[in-house]
Scaffold this motif. Structure first.
Motif, PDB file in Angstrom:
ATOM      1  N   HIS A 113     -35.066 -23.124 -12.030  1.00 21.38           N
ATOM      2  CA  HIS A 113     -36.457 -23.038 -11.698  1.00 21.38           C
ATOM      3  C   HIS A 113     -36.957 -22.027 -10.244  1.00 21.38           C
ATOM      4  N   SER A 114     -35.535 -22.925  -8.653  1.00 19.56           N
ATOM      5  CA  SER A 114     -36.313 -22.224  -7.813  1.00 19.56           C
ATOM      6  C   SER A 114     -37.020 -22.520  -7.635  1.00 19.56           C
ATOM      7  N   VAL A 115     -37.427 -24.332  -7.543  1.00 22.55           N
ATOM      8  CA  VAL A 115     -39.327 -24.478  -6.824  1.00 22.55           C
ATOM      9  C   VAL A 115     -39.256 -24.433  -5.401  1.00 22.55           C
ATOM     10  N   ASP A 116     -39.599 -24.296  -4.137  1.00 25.15           N
ATOM     11  CA  ASP A 116     -40.374 -24.288  -3.238  1.00 25.15           C
ATOM     12  C   ASP A 116     -39.986 -26.065  -2.663  1.00 25.15           C
ATOM     13  N   GLY A 117     -40.806 -27.030  -3.673  1.00 19.62           N
ATOM     14  CA  GLY A 117     -40.944 -27.919  -3.043  1.00 19.62           C
ATOM     15  C   GLY A 117     -41.123 -29.110  -4.226  1.00 19.62           C
ATOM     16  N   LEU A 118     -40.905 -30.504  -3.687  1.00 21.13           N
ATOM     17  CA  LEU A 118     -40.690 -31.329  -5.149  1.00 21.13           C
ATOM     18  C   LEU A 118     -42.072 -32.449  -4.937  1.00 21.13           C
ATOM     19  N   ILE A 119     -42.157 -32.395  -5.450  1.00 23.88           N
ATOM     20  CA  ILE A 119     -43.591 -34.019  -6.043  1.00 23.88           C
ATOM     21  C   ILE A 119     -42.344 -34.934  -7.026  1.00 23.88           C
ATOM     22  N   VAL A 120     -42.420 -36.197  -6.664  1.00 26.13           N
ATOM     23  CA  VAL A 120     -41.651 -37.270  -7.498  1.00 26.13           C
ATOM     24  C   VAL A 120     -42.919 -38.338  -7.807  1.00 26.13           C
ATOM     25  N   PHE A 121     -43.194 -38.683  -8.923  1.00 27.38           N
ATOM     26  CA  PHE A 121     -44.575 -38.945  -8.791  1.00 27.38           C
ATOM     27  C   PHE A 121     -44.290 -40.543  -9.747  1.00 27.38           C
ATOM     28  N   MET A 122     -44.159 -41.239  -9.162  1.00 24.43           N
ATOM     29  CA  MET A 122     -44.180 -43.430  -9.470  1.00 24.43           C
ATOM     30  C   MET A 122     -42.773 -42.817 -10.003  1.00 24.43           C
ATOM     31  N   SER A 123     -41.579 -43.253  -9.063  1.00 26.14           N
ATOM     32  CA  SER A 123     -40.245 -43.266  -8.952  1.00 26.14           C
ATOM     33  C   SER A 123     -39.586 -45.095  -9.336  1.00 26.14           C
ATOM     34  N   GLU A 124     -38.843 -44.983 -10.053  1.00 28.49           N
ATOM     35  CA  GLU A 124     -38.747 -46.704 -10.431  1.00 28.49           C
ATOM     36  C   GLU A 124     -37.125 -46.832  -9.971  1.00 28.49           C
ATOM     37  N   GLN A 125     -37.399 -48.213  -9.126  1.00 32.48           N
ATOM     38  CA  GLN A 125     -35.802 -48.811  -8.382  1.00 32.48           C
ATOM     39  C   GLN A 125     -35.023 -48.315  -9.059  1.00 32.48           C
ATOM     40  N   ASP A 126     -35.217 -49.167 -10.123  1.00 41.46           N
ATOM     41  CA  ASP A 126     -33.934 -48.862 -11.693  1.00 41.46           C
ATOM     42  C   ASP A 126     -33.224 -47.926 -11.178  1.00 41.46           C
TER      43      ASP A 126
END
Length: 333
Positions: free
Chosen positions: A113-126
């Motif tokens: 969907h051609s987003v211009d930027g990305l925020i990843v919220f609460m990534s997991e170590q595994d």
């Protein structure tokens, strides 16, 4: 519909100045005020589709979350959305509900969907494919990520510090059996909070930490409070909001006199109960600050992808209780 030329004419500036303002660039404060007033007066609306086609941008930002339904997540997303909408961006929200096997699919969806930027919220170590974030051709920012990735901005919440301060305060007030109702340790944030409690006891060896684990539910909070109170604790810290609600229900119904004397600390999203009750400490996440910081930082990176990376920007929780803001040394603000 008003045009950019009409805005410039009313503001008494050039069309180029208005264009730079709309693109988020800094101008003289007086000119920015004039342009903003002209936009309001004329009810000017940008043609975002035409602007995006011209600049090869979609004016949308992807937001990938573990849990969309949590209050922490909802409040933070609301703050991010406010910052983005003010600059003409929309948010495309996608959740993976704790199933990290879905993360790559979700990223593919957002990129399609051609987003211009990305925020990843609460990534997991595994999540084995987390390194992929560093290879995406757009600016990426993570919230509460366990690792720093090359070229990826990172905003962290200082949960470990907050829990350490509260447990230290308990010990300094003479509590020797301190209860901790912790969350499952497959979660990075939960691990940080438990580590903070253990760190506090390194400087307070006279105190003992009595720990049990819930599952984020109110029922587990109710049962956890019952279990811990039976072990003669005199102070209790609950590391999750939902579990805290279950603890409060137990204390309200309990006929054990110790429940009325218990010094309680827990995560919450308002400070009211800390102001009203003499035995309550609140750890309040600064969700508005987190959301605003993330939104502004991602906008800056999208405007200038070569700008410096924010490696581990820490946002402090607020501590309230015992009549005011609680300081690490137990004094009041």
């Amino acid at each position: 519909m008003s045009s950019i030329r009409e805005v410039a004419k009313l503001a008494g500036v050039s069309v180029g100045s208005v264009s730079r303002y709309l693109n988020g660039q800094q101008l003289k404060a007086v000119n920015m005020e004039k342009i903003a007033a002209a936009i309001d007066a004329l009810d000017y609306k940008e043609n975002i589709i035409a602007k995006g086609l011209k600049n090869n941008r979609s004016f949308s930002v992807g937001l990938l979350m573990n849990s969309i339904s949590s209050q922490f997540g909802a409040e933070t997303v609301s703050a991010i959305e406010g910052v983005m909408e003010a600059k003409g961006y929309s948010i495309l929200l996608s959740g993976f509900k704790g199933d990290v096997s879905q993360v790559n699919k979700k990223i593919d969806y957002l990129m399609q969907h051609s987003v211009d930027g990305l925020i990843v919220f609460m990534s997991e170590q595994d999540w084995d494919g987390m390194e992929r974030l560093a290879d995406l051709p757009i600016p990426v920012l993570t919230i509460n990520s366990p690792v720093q990735l090359a070229g990826v901005d990172r905003v962290q919440v200082a949960d470990r510090k907050s829990v350490r301060e509260v447990i230290s305060y308990f010990a300094e007030q003479g509590h020797q059996r301190i209860g901790l109702l912790a969350a499952p340790q497959n979660d990075y944030v939960a691990r940080e909070r438990l580590i903070g409690a253990k760190e506090a006891l390194e400087t307070h060896p006279e105190a003992q930490l009595v720990t049990t684990f819930g599952d984020y539910s109110r029922l587990s909070g109710y049962r956890g409070a019952e279990e811990l109170l039976a072990q003669d604790i005199t102070a209790l810290l609950v590391t999750n909001y939902n579990m805290a609600m279950g603890v409060l229900e137990f204390l309200q119904q309990s006929k054990d006199p110790r429940s009325q004397q218990l010094l309680l600390a827990h995560y919450d999203y308002t400070r009211e109960m800390a102001d009203l009750l003499p035995n309550r400490i609140i750890i309040k996440p600064a969700t508005a600050v987190i959301g605003q910081l993330c939104g502004e930082r991602l906008l800056a990176r999208m405007a200038d992808p070569t700008s410096a990376i924010d490696e581990g920007v820490w946002v402090e929780n607020e501590l309230f209780g015992l009549g005011g803001n609680l300081l690490p040394d137990g004094k009041q603000r």
